[in-house]
Design a protein around this motif. Structure first.
Motif, PDB file in Angstrom:
ATOM      1  N   THR A   3      -1.768   5.902 -10.798  1.00  0.00           N
ATOM      2  CA  THR A   3      -2.057   4.495 -10.489  1.00  0.00           C
ATOM      3  C   THR A   3      -1.552   4.097  -9.121  1.00  0.00           C
ATOM      4  OG1 THR A   3      -1.939   3.966 -12.840  1.00  0.00           O
ATOM      5  CG2 THR A   3      -1.760   2.129 -11.290  1.00  0.00           C
ATOM      6  N   ASP A   4      -0.373   4.589  -8.743  1.00  0.00           N
ATOM      7  CA  ASP A   4       0.198   4.228  -7.438  1.00  0.00           C
ATOM      8  C   ASP A   4      -0.689   4.713  -6.301  1.00  0.00           C
ATOM      9  OD1 ASP A   4       2.414   3.263  -5.702  1.00  0.00           O
ATOM     10  OD2 ASP A   4       2.545   5.399  -5.192  1.00  0.00           O
ATOM     11  N   LEU A   5      -1.169   5.951  -6.386  1.00  0.00           N
ATOM     12  CA  LEU A   5      -2.036   6.502  -5.339  1.00  0.00           C
ATOM     13  C   LEU A   5      -3.335   5.714  -5.264  1.00  0.00           C
ATOM     14  CD1 LEU A   5      -2.665   8.589  -3.177  1.00  0.00           C
ATOM     15  CD2 LEU A   5      -3.430  10.143  -4.988  1.00  0.00           C
ATOM     16  N   LYS A   6      -3.916   5.393  -6.413  1.00  0.00           N
ATOM     17  CA  LYS A   6      -5.158   4.622  -6.427  1.00  0.00           C
ATOM     18  C   LYS A   6      -4.959   3.259  -5.768  1.00  0.00           C
ATOM     19  CE  LYS A   6      -6.617   2.455 -10.089  1.00  0.00           C
ATOM     20  NZ  LYS A   6      -7.159   2.135 -11.427  1.00  0.00           N
ATOM     21  N   ASP A   7      -3.850   2.586  -6.098  1.00  0.00           N
ATOM     22  CA  ASP A   7      -3.576   1.269  -5.512  1.00  0.00           C
ATOM     23  C   ASP A   7      -3.428   1.352  -4.003  1.00  0.00           C
ATOM     24  OD1 ASP A   7      -3.687   0.124  -7.989  1.00  0.00           O
ATOM     25  OD2 ASP A   7      -1.514   0.048  -8.294  1.00  0.00           O
ATOM     26  N   ARG A   8      -2.812   2.419  -3.520  1.00  0.00           N
ATOM     27  CA  ARG A   8      -2.606   2.546  -2.071  1.00  0.00           C
ATOM     28  C   ARG A   8      -3.924   2.838  -1.344  1.00  0.00           C
ATOM     29  NH1 ARG A   8       2.820   6.009  -1.033  1.00  0.00           N
ATOM     30  NH2 ARG A   8       2.543   5.133   1.051  1.00  0.00           N
ATOM     31  N   ILE A   9      -4.793   3.602  -1.974  1.00  0.00           N
ATOM     32  CA  ILE A   9      -6.120   3.823  -1.371  1.00  0.00           C
ATOM     33  C   ILE A   9      -6.918   2.525  -1.375  1.00  0.00           C
ATOM     34  CG2 ILE A   9      -8.320   5.044  -1.609  1.00  0.00           C
ATOM     35  CD1 ILE A   9      -6.776   7.447  -2.650  1.00  0.00           C
ATOM     36  N   LEU A  10      -6.795   1.755  -2.443  1.00  0.00           N
ATOM     37  CA  LEU A  10      -7.446   0.442  -2.491  1.00  0.00           C
ATOM     38  C   LEU A  10      -6.954  -0.454  -1.364  1.00  0.00           C
ATOM     39  CD1 LEU A  10      -7.499  -0.261  -6.343  1.00  0.00           C
ATOM     40  CD2 LEU A  10      -9.511  -0.122  -4.845  1.00  0.00           C
TER      41      LEU A  10
END
Length: 487
Positions: A3-10
């Motif tokens: 989730t953290d990686l996805k949020d940062r790409i977002l």
């Protein structure tokens, strides 16, 4: 993907291109400044918007600092689509947070609300600095092969990564990003200086000048053609307050847009040398072809190229104490990173192997920065260096005008004694060639004449600071820099 990686790409997707510097917004959205590479890319974008086709994957390689991100930002800004259908992503930033191309595609699909290989409405993906992710091309190829409703534009500072990649070679259209031509430099410089009245080029003039210079039947046709355009040419130059200052600064540093924000020359040279250091550190090291001892020789090799004329492989290899095959591999790598580009000697394949190769710098600013840091800019060298810089400029223009991926043209040089700097065949046929000599204040057409006799060419062009004139006895025209810089 956690989730953290996805949020940062977002976050990366949401912030771009809003996180671009203020001058990009000022210079690309409202001022009307459009570089030629952008206009070419925009044409393909417009065609895709009208009718999605297979020609919808643009690869835009170029030297670091050449303005690729700005052009990509312009394309994004002028894409008439909602934000959940267009995406601007810096893969350098994705790499820094440990993401992959697969992660990027997953996030794009989540934002779009559907899989890319089954989309109903077109999606536009703009990827900056793609070389930072190793698997970017394979991942995009998988998606690209399954739909026509996706438009992709990629930039990359490593020509090695972009131009030698088999996954994209057959699927993409390459639009090289060249250093600034003179009219682009003038517009960006004036905008950077805050001038209200930008000097835009005369529409159609460049095309007419190129046709006259390179497609005429003989020297008389060249001379008359330029004469007929003199009013339009002079009207452009009259709009510049100090034309000589513009020309001098353009030749020294103005071909690289990032240098226009600094007024101190020492800072400009420092930034250009930093660019070279980064290119060597990233692009050369990425080939994994050289050991540490060989990699450490690249700065010396660049200095030898900057301070020499036509080079002999054997002499340079001896100076660096390496074998010729290693030197040729080093030079080939510098060509692929777009720091230099070769001009082969005229003639057969044997001649091109046996005779010295002329290496020009992709931007004359690079030669100036190297020579300045090397301390060879004394008065006794100033005139010689000026001549080499002008040759870089002409070579840079010829590379742009006769893009080998778009034209059959051949650009060579005459290795014989007293020969011309360039031989250009517009059609690739040797009998349809012209000879070009470059100099600060050339007073004679002897070098073009010598080459014309050797190869039975059409006519010669002597590009220099001299006035427009014709030497019919030597089948040559003296072409001032003013018209040539407008091509």
């Amino acid at each position: 993907m956690n989730t953290d990686l996805k949020d940062r790409i977002l976050e990366i997707i949401a912030s771009a291109p809003a996180d671009r510097s203020n001058w990009i917004e000022a210079n690309t959205q409202n001022s009307g400044i459009q570089r030629r590479a952008f206009m070419k890319a925009k044409m393909h974008l417009d065609n895709f918007i009208k009718t999605p086709s297979n020609n919808n994957w643009l690869i835009m390689p170029g030297l670091r600092g050449i303005g690729k991100t700005t052009i990509l930002t312009q394309l994004y800004n002028q894409t008439p689509s909602p934000n959940n259908r267009k995406f601007f992503i810096s893969l350098e930033r994705v790499s820094l947070i440990g993401g992959s191309m697969e992660d990027v595609i997953d996030v794009i699909e989540e934002v779009a609300g559907e899989k890319l290989d089954s989309i109903d409405e077109p999606i536009y993906i703009y990827l900056d600095e793609v070389q930072y992710l190793d698997n970017w091309s394979l991942s995009l190829k998988t998606v690209f092969d399954r739909t026509r409703k996706i438009f992709i534009a990629c930039t990359g500072s490593s020509a090695i990564a972009l131009q030698t990649n088999p996954d994209i070679a057959r699927r993409s259209l390459k639009i090289p990003i060249h250093p600034l031509c003179f009219t682009e430099y003038v517009m960006i410089r004036q905008s950077t200086e805050g001038l209200r009245n930008i000097t835009f080029p005369d529409t159609g003039l460049a095309k007419e000048l190129k046709k006259i210079l390179f497609d005429s039947a003989n020297e008389q046709e060249v001379y008359i053609g330029i004469q007929n355009l003199r009013l339009r040419i002079s009207n452009y130059w009259r709009r510049l307050d100090d034309r000589q200052s513009y020309v001098n600064d353009y030749v020294k540093f103005g071909t690289l847009p990032f240098t226009l924000h600094d007024t101190a020359e020492t800072i400009r040279w420092q930034k250009i040398n930093a660019l070279l250091t980064e290119s060597l550190a990233r692009d050369v090291d990425s080939t994994e072809k050289f050991d540490s001892a060989t990699r450490s020789m690249f700065p010396r090799l660049l200095f030898l190229l900057a301070s020499s004329d036509v080079i002999s492989h054997a002499n340079i290899a001896s100076t660096l104490n390496i074998n010729v095959r290693t030197l040729i591999s080093m030079l080939d790598t510098l060509v692929k990173t777009e720091i230099i580009h070769p001009i082969l000697p005229r003639g057969s394949a044997y001649k091109q192997v046996s005779q010295p190769i002329k290496y020009l710098f992709t931007s004359p600013a690079i030669r100036t920065a190297i020579c300045t840091s090397g301390g060879i800019l004394g008065e006794e060298r100033a005139s010689h260096l000026r001549g080499r810089l002008l040759e870089d400029v002409v070579g840079m223009y010829l590379k742009r005008i006769f893009n080998p991926s778009e034209t059959p043209a051949i650009v060579e040089y005459d290795y014989g004694s007293g020969g011309a700097d360039f031989i250009v065949s517009r059609t690739g046929q040797k009998g349809n060639s012209i000879a070009i000599e470059v100099g600060v204040k050339k007073r004679t057409a002897q070098q073009t004449h010598t080459t014309l006799k050797r190869i039975d060419a059409k006519y010669g062009l002597v590009i220099s600071g001299a006035n427009l004139s014709i030497d019919s006895s030597k089948k040559s025209v003296f072409v001032p820099f003013e018209p040539f810089l407008l091509t």
